[in-house]
Design an enzyme around this catalytic site. Structure first.
Site, PDB file in Angstrom:
ATOM      1  N   GLY A  12     -29.668  18.256 -53.494  1.00 14.06           N
ATOM      2  CA  GLY A  12     -28.765  17.349 -52.521  1.00 14.06           C
ATOM      3  C   GLY A  12     -29.531  17.243 -51.159  1.00 14.06           C
ATOM      4  O   GLY A  12     -30.710  18.002 -51.036  1.00 14.06           O
ATOM      5  N   ASP A  13     -28.870  16.495 -50.183  1.00 18.11           N
ATOM      6  CA  ASP A  13     -29.710  16.285 -48.812  1.00 18.11           C
ATOM      7  C   ASP A  13     -30.829  15.815 -48.932  1.00 18.11           C
ATOM      8  O   ASP A  13     -31.738  16.168 -48.243  1.00 18.11           O
ATOM      9  CB  ASP A  13     -29.936  17.684 -48.264  1.00 18.11           C
ATOM     10  CG  ASP A  13     -28.290  18.473 -48.042  1.00 18.11           C
ATOM     11  OD1 ASP A  13     -27.372  17.705 -47.876  1.00 18.11           O
ATOM     12  OD2 ASP A  13     -28.247  19.739 -48.250  1.00 18.11           O
ATOM     13  N   LYS A  16     -30.101  10.311 -49.885  1.00 18.47           N
ATOM     14  CA  LYS A  16     -29.577   9.461 -50.475  1.00 18.47           C
ATOM     15  C   LYS A  16     -28.794   8.343 -49.958  1.00 18.47           C
ATOM     16  O   LYS A  16     -28.824   7.249 -50.233  1.00 18.47           O
ATOM     17  CB  LYS A  16     -28.469   9.942 -51.562  1.00 18.47           C
ATOM     18  CG  LYS A  16     -29.225  10.856 -52.711  1.00 18.47           C
ATOM     19  CD  LYS A  16     -28.086  11.368 -53.673  1.00 18.47           C
ATOM     20  CE  LYS A  16     -27.166  12.483 -53.145  1.00 18.47           C
ATOM     21  NZ  LYS A  16     -27.776  13.862 -52.634  1.00 18.47           N
ATOM     22  N   LYS A  18     -29.380   6.896 -46.904  1.00 19.80           N
ATOM     23  CA  LYS A  18     -30.272   6.170 -46.375  1.00 19.80           C
ATOM     24  C   LYS A  18     -30.715   4.921 -47.395  1.00 19.80           C
ATOM     25  O   LYS A  18     -30.747   3.611 -47.027  1.00 19.80           O
ATOM     26  CB  LYS A  18     -31.584   6.628 -45.908  1.00 19.80           C
ATOM     27  CG  LYS A  18     -32.703   5.648 -45.281  1.00 19.80           C
ATOM     28  CD  LYS A  18     -33.849   6.386 -44.826  1.00 19.80           C
ATOM     29  CE  LYS A  18     -34.888   6.552 -45.898  1.00 19.80           C
ATOM     30  NZ  LYS A  18     -36.348   7.196 -45.397  1.00 19.80           N
ATOM     31  N   ASN A  40     -17.539  18.416 -50.853  1.00 24.83           N
ATOM     32  CA  ASN A  40     -18.808  19.199 -50.510  1.00 24.83           C
ATOM     33  C   ASN A  40     -19.910  18.513 -50.132  1.00 24.83           C
ATOM     34  O   ASN A  40     -20.826  19.015 -49.412  1.00 24.83           O
ATOM     35  CB  ASN A  40     -19.076  19.989 -51.783  1.00 24.83           C
ATOM     36  CG  ASN A  40     -19.112  19.220 -53.049  1.00 24.83           C
ATOM     37  OD1 ASN A  40     -18.718  17.944 -53.096  1.00 24.83           O
ATOM     38  ND2 ASN A  40     -19.526  19.751 -54.096  1.00 24.83           N
ATOM     39  N   ALA A  41     -20.016  17.045 -50.426  1.00 25.74           N
ATOM     40  CA  ALA A  41     -21.089  16.204 -49.861  1.00 25.74           C
ATOM     41  C   ALA A  41     -20.905  15.952 -48.348  1.00 25.74           C
ATOM     42  O   ALA A  41     -19.798  15.923 -47.926  1.00 25.74           O
ATOM     43  CB  ALA A  41     -21.159  15.260 -50.811  1.00 25.74           C
ATOM     44  N   GLY A  42     -21.836  15.851 -47.875  1.00 25.86           N
ATOM     45  CA  GLY A  42     -21.940  15.346 -46.289  1.00 25.86           C
ATOM     46  C   GLY A  42     -22.717  13.975 -46.058  1.00 25.86           C
ATOM     47  O   GLY A  42     -23.944  14.039 -46.388  1.00 25.86           O
ATOM     48  N   HIS A  43     -22.339  13.108 -45.380  1.00 25.24           N
ATOM     49  CA  HIS A  43     -23.187  11.903 -45.093  1.00 25.24           C
ATOM     50  C   HIS A  43     -23.139  11.535 -43.963  1.00 25.24           C
ATOM     51  O   HIS A  43     -21.971  11.042 -43.231  1.00 25.24           O
ATOM     52  CB  HIS A  43     -22.280  10.627 -46.074  1.00 25.24           C
ATOM     53  CG  HIS A  43     -23.325   9.622 -46.303  1.00 25.24           C
ATOM     54  ND1 HIS A  43     -23.087   8.716 -47.391  1.00 25.24           N
ATOM     55  CD2 HIS A  43     -24.075   9.037 -45.327  1.00 25.24           C
ATOM     56  CE1 HIS A  43     -23.973   7.654 -47.397  1.00 25.24           C
ATOM     57  NE2 HIS A  43     -24.447   7.868 -46.109  1.00 25.24           N
ATOM     58  N   THR A  44     -24.101  11.513 -43.199  1.00 22.32           N
ATOM     59  CA  THR A  44     -24.067  11.126 -41.709  1.00 22.32           C
ATOM     60  C   THR A  44     -24.655   9.760 -41.403  1.00 22.32           C
ATOM     61  O   THR A  44     -25.660   9.448 -41.884  1.00 22.32           O
ATOM     62  CB  THR A  44     -24.845  12.311 -40.977  1.00 22.32           C
ATOM     63  OG1 THR A  44     -24.412  13.528 -41.260  1.00 22.32           O
ATOM     64  CG2 THR A  44     -24.930  11.852 -39.415  1.00 22.32           C
ATOM     65  N   ARG A 138      -7.188  21.942 -68.056  1.00 21.93           N
ATOM     66  CA  ARG A 138      -5.961  20.860 -68.254  1.00 21.93           C
ATOM     67  C   ARG A 138      -4.519  21.264 -67.411  1.00 21.93           C
ATOM     68  O   ARG A 138      -3.243  21.180 -68.110  1.00 21.93           O
ATOM     69  CB  ARG A 138      -5.589  20.876 -69.663  1.00 21.93           C
ATOM     70  CG  ARG A 138      -6.776  20.055 -70.580  1.00 21.93           C
ATOM     71  CD  ARG A 138      -6.705  20.427 -71.874  1.00 21.93           C
ATOM     72  NE  ARG A 138      -7.161  21.798 -72.291  1.00 21.93           N
ATOM     73  CZ  ARG A 138      -7.191  22.318 -73.249  1.00 21.93           C
ATOM     74  NH1 ARG A 138      -6.779  21.687 -74.288  1.00 21.93           N
ATOM     75  NH2 ARG A 138      -7.406  23.659 -73.325  1.00 21.93           N
ATOM     76  N   GLN A 174     -24.782  15.634 -54.320  1.00 25.45           N
ATOM     77  CA  GLN A 174     -25.715  16.588 -54.814  1.00 25.45           C
ATOM     78  C   GLN A 174     -26.863  16.318 -55.467  1.00 25.45           C
ATOM     79  O   GLN A 174     -27.369  15.088 -55.278  1.00 25.45           O
ATOM     80  CB  GLN A 174     -24.863  17.903 -55.577  1.00 25.45           C
ATOM     81  CG  GLN A 174     -23.874  18.593 -54.633  1.00 25.45           C
ATOM     82  CD  GLN A 174     -22.288  17.782 -54.550  1.00 25.45           C
ATOM     83  OE1 GLN A 174     -21.973  17.103 -55.514  1.00 25.45           O
ATOM     84  NE2 GLN A 174     -21.966  17.700 -53.408  1.00 25.45           N
ATOM     85  N   THR A 189     -23.325  23.247 -58.276  1.00 25.24           N
ATOM     86  CA  THR A 189     -22.124  22.896 -58.240  1.00 25.24           C
ATOM     87  C   THR A 189     -21.221  22.773 -59.411  1.00 25.24           C
ATOM     88  O   THR A 189     -21.911  22.980 -60.452  1.00 25.24           O
ATOM     89  CB  THR A 189     -21.948  21.953 -57.485  1.00 25.24           C
ATOM     90  OG1 THR A 189     -20.899  21.184 -56.604  1.00 25.24           O
ATOM     91  CG2 THR A 189     -22.687  20.349 -58.250  1.00 25.24           C
ATOM     92  N   LYS A 279     -38.991  11.705 -45.748  1.00 24.28           N
ATOM     93  CA  LYS A 279     -39.274  12.674 -44.785  1.00 24.28           C
ATOM     94  C   LYS A 279     -40.955  13.049 -44.795  1.00 24.28           C
ATOM     95  O   LYS A 279     -41.392  14.192 -44.450  1.00 24.28           O
ATOM     96  CB  LYS A 279     -38.533  13.961 -44.816  1.00 24.28           C
ATOM     97  CG  LYS A 279     -37.178  13.734 -44.130  1.00 24.28           C
ATOM     98  CD  LYS A 279     -36.365  15.051 -43.965  1.00 24.28           C
ATOM     99  CE  LYS A 279     -35.130  14.605 -43.240  1.00 24.28           C
ATOM    100  NZ  LYS A 279     -34.294  16.190 -42.845  1.00 24.28           N
TER     101      LYS A 279
HETATM  102  P1  IMP Z   1     -19.902  23.740 -53.944  1.00 20.37           P
HETATM  103  O1  IMP Z   1     -20.401  22.147 -54.622  1.00 20.37           O
HETATM  104  O2  IMP Z   1     -19.141  23.797 -52.901  1.00 20.37           O
HETATM  105  O3  IMP Z   1     -19.079  24.486 -54.908  1.00 20.37           O
HETATM  106  O4  IMP Z   1     -21.154  24.493 -53.688  1.00 20.37           O
HETATM  107  C1  IMP Z   1     -22.141  24.837 -54.748  1.00 20.37           C
HETATM  108  C2  IMP Z   1     -23.470  25.041 -54.285  1.00 20.37           C
HETATM  109  O5  IMP Z   1     -23.823  23.602 -54.205  1.00 20.37           O
HETATM  110  C3  IMP Z   1     -23.669  25.546 -53.062  1.00 20.37           C
HETATM  111  O6  IMP Z   1     -25.125  26.287 -53.041  1.00 20.37           O
HETATM  112  C4  IMP Z   1     -23.968  24.535 -51.884  1.00 20.37           C
HETATM  113  O7  IMP Z   1     -24.322  24.822 -50.797  1.00 20.37           O
HETATM  114  C5  IMP Z   1     -24.379  23.289 -52.899  1.00 20.37           C
HETATM  115  N1  IMP Z   1     -23.953  21.959 -52.240  1.00 20.37           N
HETATM  116  C6  IMP Z   1     -22.667  21.498 -52.571  1.00 20.37           C
HETATM  117  N2  IMP Z   1     -22.740  20.258 -51.960  1.00 20.37           N
HETATM  118  C7  IMP Z   1     -23.972  20.053 -51.432  1.00 20.37           C
HETATM  119  C8  IMP Z   1     -24.482  18.970 -50.883  1.00 20.37           C
HETATM  120  O8  IMP Z   1     -23.852  17.983 -50.558  1.00 20.37           O
HETATM  121  N3  IMP Z   1     -25.696  19.110 -50.327  1.00 20.37           N
HETATM  122  C9  IMP Z   1     -26.370  20.371 -50.409  1.00 20.37           C
HETATM  123  N4  IMP Z   1     -26.009  21.261 -51.263  1.00 20.37           N
HETATM  124  C10 IMP Z   1     -24.465  21.349 -51.785  1.00 20.37           C
HETATM  125 MG    MG Z   2     -25.499  15.615 -47.696  1.00 20.38          MG
END
Ligand code: IMP
Ligand code: MG
Length: 336
Positions: A12-13, A16, A18, A40-44, A138, A174, A189, A279
């Site tokens: 992840g990170d 993607k 860009k 859980n994903a973050g997109h700035t 289920r 991810q 994840t 990078k």
């Molecule tokens: P979860 O997806 O929140 O259950 O986290 C499980 C693992 O995946 C942890 O190590 C998180 O830090 C990592 N993780 C989940 N989503 C991301 C992401 O978007 N970027 C980086 N690491 C992630």
């Molecule tokens: Mg991210």
């Protein structure tokens, strides 16, 4: 039907977002589809001088393209409506553009509460794992069961198959090293992060054209396991220069050199035909060019004196993975 895929090759990170932005601007897509993961994903995103952070809603919405959260994802309705509001108040027109697959599963308050107690994996505490668990047990709740989501529901089969030509950009979350099957279980994840998971979202294999595998010039990982080599100051410099902090949780990302055999496996299993290494500019600031390799028994590091030798070594290592593999080394947050 044509589908291009953006997939993460590491943890992840990788940047993607860009690549997705570049393709949204230039690709003439009718749809952008998120095919796995939750918030859980973050997109700035910097759009017209404003900063937006999205977790659920695909980047297509910034370009007036229909943006869909697919059935491979899990959706937190609270977060979804929050993001919609933020986009609207930031001046982004979301009207008729944002959709959720009716068979997408939902993250509930209980899921978030349970995930909030996690200590073992180092999750993002967004309820992702418990939501996928309930889906497969289920006992889950689907988007079509939530009255508030009614105006946003879509049937992916009907949408992609019954309305003429569609050109879909599939945006992954991810990456390979976090995949529930191919990652370092249990430090993964709960979703499938590979190109193959695109096919679960009503897209046939023969529609897939380009697969853009995205990597960084070094690796980063956030979570509970020890990932960064100890007593090596160069990774601290990379962390600072590269601003390696999680977009969702603000945690420090641990760093290491690119793992060549792992990268190759990721390119192979994801059927990647275009790779972007982001990078490169950050490695330039520390002027340290290393790669991790393995002789079949133990890991060892390779050291290179120049950027040229470093990029040539990567190209050489990946050369036999696919005919006409295209490799880009990017040294700017704004360009591929
Ligand atoms: P979860 O997806 O929140 O259950 O986290 C499980 C693992 O995946 C942890 O190590 C998180 O830090 C990592 N993780 C989940 N989503 C991301 C992401 O978007 N970027 C980086 N690491 C992630
Ligand atoms: Mg991210």
């Amino acid at each position: 039907m044509i589908a291009d895929v953006v997939v993460g090759l590491q943890y992840g990170d990788e940047g993607k977002g860009k690549v997705t932005h570049h393709l949204c601007k230039t690709g003439g897509y009718t749809h952008v589809l998120r095919y796995n993961g939750g918030c859980n994903a973050g997109h700035t995103i910097f759009h017209d001088g404003r900063k937006f952070v999205t977790h659920h809603i695909p980047a297509g919405v910034f370009f007036g393209i229909k943006s869909i959260i697919g059935n491979g994802c899990v959706l937190d309705p609270v977060q979804f409506f929050k993001e919609l509001d933020e986009l609207k108040s930031g001046g982004i027109d979301t009207n008729g553009l944002v959709y959720v697959a009716n068979n997408c599963h939902v993250i509930t308050d209980n899921h978030k509460e349970e995930d909030g107690k996690d200590k073992k994996i180092g999750t993002t505490k967004r309820g992702n794992g418990p939501a996928y668990r309930d889906k497969y047990a289920r006992t889950g709740i689907m988007a079509k069961d939530i009255p508030e989501l009614k105006p946003y529901l879509i049937d992916l089969h009907d949408e992609f198959w019954n309305h003429g030509e569609v050109k879909i950009l599939c945006e992954g979350a991810q990456g390979f090293g976090l995949d529930v099957d191919w990652g370092d279980y249990p430090y993964v994840t709960s979703s499938h992060c590979l190109t193959s998971s695109v096919l679960l979202n009503a897209i046939p294999h023969y529609a897939i054209r380009d697969v853009w595998g995205v990597a960084k010039a070094y690796e980063t990982y956030v979570g509970a396991k020890q990932f960064q080599p100890l007593h090596n100051r160069v990774f601290q410099h990379i962390q600072e220069a590269g601003q390696e902090f999680g977009a969702t949780t603000g945690r420090v990302r641990q760093c290491n050199w690119i793992d060549l055999p792992f990268l190759k496996k990721s390119v192979q299993l994801n059927a990647v035909n275009k790779v972007v290494f982001n990078k490169i500019d950050i490695l330039r600031t520390v002027d340290h060019w290393s790669l991790k390799n393995n002789d079949g028994k133990t890991d060892f590091y390779e050291y290179y004196a120049t950027e040229d030798e470093f990029t040539s070594r990567i190209e050489e290592f990946l050369a036999d993975t696919m005919k006409d593999l295209e490799i880009h080394f990017s040294d700017s947050p704004h360009r591929i």
